[in-house]
Scaffold this motif. Sequence first.
Motif, PDB file in Angstrom:
ATOM      1  N   SER A  72       0.843  -1.195   0.000  1.00 61.96           N
ATOM      2  CA  SER A  72       0.000   0.000   0.000  1.00 61.96           C
ATOM      3  C   SER A  72       0.878   1.244   0.000  1.00 61.96           C
ATOM      4  N   PRO A  73       0.423   2.331  -0.614  1.00 61.71           N
ATOM      5  CA  PRO A  73       1.175   3.585  -0.545  1.00 61.71           C
ATOM      6  C   PRO A  73       1.454   4.009   0.893  1.00 61.71           C
ATOM      7  N   GLU A  74       0.504   3.754   1.783  1.00 64.73           N
ATOM      8  CA  GLU A  74       0.686   4.125   3.186  1.00 64.73           C
ATOM      9  C   GLU A  74       1.896   3.425   3.795  1.00 64.73           C
ATOM     10  N   GLU A  75       2.031   2.129   3.509  1.00 61.46           N
ATOM     11  CA  GLU A  75       3.176   1.375   4.036  1.00 61.46           C
ATOM     12  C   GLU A  75       4.485   1.916   3.471  1.00 61.46           C
ATOM     13  N   ALA A  76       4.499   2.200   2.173  1.00 62.75           N
ATOM     14  CA  ALA A  76       5.705   2.747   1.552  1.00 62.75           C
ATOM     15  C   ALA A  76       6.052   4.122   2.122  1.00 62.75           C
ATOM     16  N   LEU A  77       5.037   4.962   2.309  1.00 61.42           N
ATOM     17  CA  LEU A  77       5.271   6.313   2.810  1.00 61.42           C
ATOM     18  C   LEU A  77       5.818   6.304   4.229  1.00 61.42           C
ATOM     19  N   GLN A  78       5.260   5.458   5.074  1.00 58.90           N
ATOM     20  CA  GLN A  78       5.742   5.407   6.455  1.00 58.90           C
ATOM     21  C   GLN A  78       7.208   5.011   6.509  1.00 58.90           C
ATOM     22  N   SER A  79       7.620   4.100   5.602  1.00 59.93           N
ATOM     23  CA  SER A  79       9.015   3.688   5.544  1.00 59.93           C
ATOM     24  C   SER A  79       9.915   4.833   5.085  1.00 59.93           C
ATOM     25  N   ILE A  80       9.477   5.566   4.064  1.00 65.91           N
ATOM     26  CA  ILE A  80      10.298   6.651   3.517  1.00 65.91           C
ATOM     27  C   ILE A  80      10.386   7.826   4.487  1.00 65.91           C
ATOM     28  N   LEU A  81       9.262   8.203   5.080  1.00 65.60           N
ATOM     29  CA  LEU A  81       9.243   9.383   5.939  1.00 65.60           C
ATOM     30  C   LEU A  81      10.053   9.191   7.218  1.00 65.60           C
ATOM     31  N   SER A  82      10.263   7.948   7.610  1.00 67.40           N
ATOM     32  CA  SER A  82      11.057   7.676   8.813  1.00 67.40           C
ATOM     33  C   SER A  82      12.530   7.428   8.490  1.00 67.40           C
ATOM     34  N   TYR A  86      14.206  11.039   3.220  1.00 66.27           N
ATOM     35  CA  TYR A  86      13.152  12.036   3.036  1.00 66.27           C
ATOM     36  C   TYR A  86      13.685  13.450   3.216  1.00 66.27           C
ATOM     37  N   ASP A  87      13.378  14.298   2.253  1.00 63.92           N
ATOM     38  CA  ASP A  87      13.777  15.701   2.278  1.00 63.92           C
ATOM     39  C   ASP A  87      12.511  16.546   2.149  1.00 63.92           C
ATOM     40  N   LYS A  88      12.073  17.135   3.234  1.00 64.69           N
ATOM     41  CA  LYS A  88      10.804  17.877   3.241  1.00 64.69           C
ATOM     42  C   LYS A  88      10.856  19.113   2.360  1.00 64.69           C
ATOM     43  N   ASP A  89      12.058  19.577   1.997  1.00 71.86           N
ATOM     44  CA  ASP A  89      12.180  20.777   1.173  1.00 71.86           C
ATOM     45  C   ASP A  89      12.073  20.486  -0.324  1.00 71.86           C
TER      46      ASP A  89
END
Length: 375
Positions: A72-82, A86-89
């Motif tokens: 799921s995109p949610e699972e992928a996102l949680q992995s990347i954001l942690s 990840y570069d918020k800029d």
Amino acid sequence: MMSSPNNFPIHRPQTQLQKDLFDHYQLKGVPSKKVERWKFTSLKKWFEKSYIENPTQNPFEVSTKHKLEVISPEEALQSILSSQYYDKDDSLFNLFLSQLKNAYILTPLEKSLHIKYDFQKGCFSNTLIIIRTDHDLSIMEEKSGGASSFCQTTTIIEALKEVEIEHINFCHMDEDSFYQSWLKSDVRNFSHLKNFHFHLSAGLHRSNPQIILNYPKASCQTHSYYLVNNDEHFDLYSQTLHKKGETYSDQLIKGLLTDNAISSFTGNIYIDHNCNLVEANQFHKSLILSEKAQALGQPQLEIFSDDVKCSHGLATGKINPDEVFYFQSRGISERKAKKILSESYVFEVTQKIHEDHFKNQIIENFKDKLELFYE
């Protein structure tokens, strides 16, 4: 459906996490040349076009044995954001993540992996692949098609133990397409990553490799070669982050430009505090074959340790007339001489590819396009 001010189609994020990422994107907006990492590149015309949703659920095929898991995109996102990736800029990466619909974990079962993308005409496409391996591996991601399209891919490479990995990003898309790729890898202890970027065609190709050397003895090589003609633009924004001492990185970028083409390169080498015995090298060389072509470059070194060895260089020029004369004196025409010299120019990069099948395919494709340069 949501729309940006410039008629660029945006799909409403499905989860709160994606909504937050889309809010980050809207806060920063479409990057302009005032943004440091986009100082050489304008995105205006690509955000003024209209696109359709990618009609293909899975825009790629894998020609070698593998195991593919849809996540799921949610699972992928949680992995990347942690992660450190990840570069918020990076507003376009936030846009990519907020629109992510397809995410995969790909486990290769052989020592070579060929992933082929064939993008649809006029589409807006996002795909994320996590490649996990416990053995030495050669990977080629080949991108084609995509007339009048806006396509983005992210590849995350995870080595499960000490291995050598070769990754090739090969782009030969339609000349009126925008293609942006992110490569992210955290190189493990005693592991080695070779990353190649080969650009053959696309209206605008933005490549964003980010390699983190987070373990002692880890090493990487990041090599690129591009041919750009007509009004094409190849843009390489590279980050090599030395987070531990006793690490090594080497970067070589070479290219040929003609007509009104542009190449731009920003190479950031970062060496963290207390990272001694690091060696990092970077060199960019381009040959310009017309009066209007432009090769732009900006090496960046951020060094916070004393006991390190770093070098960087930037060179732009034309084919040496003495070398052309040498061939002519042996009965070879000027056109053929320039073509031979151009082919030898790419050899320094292609000879570093380990997988012969991938190497030969790339060389043959580049030879074919060079014929257009010297018609």
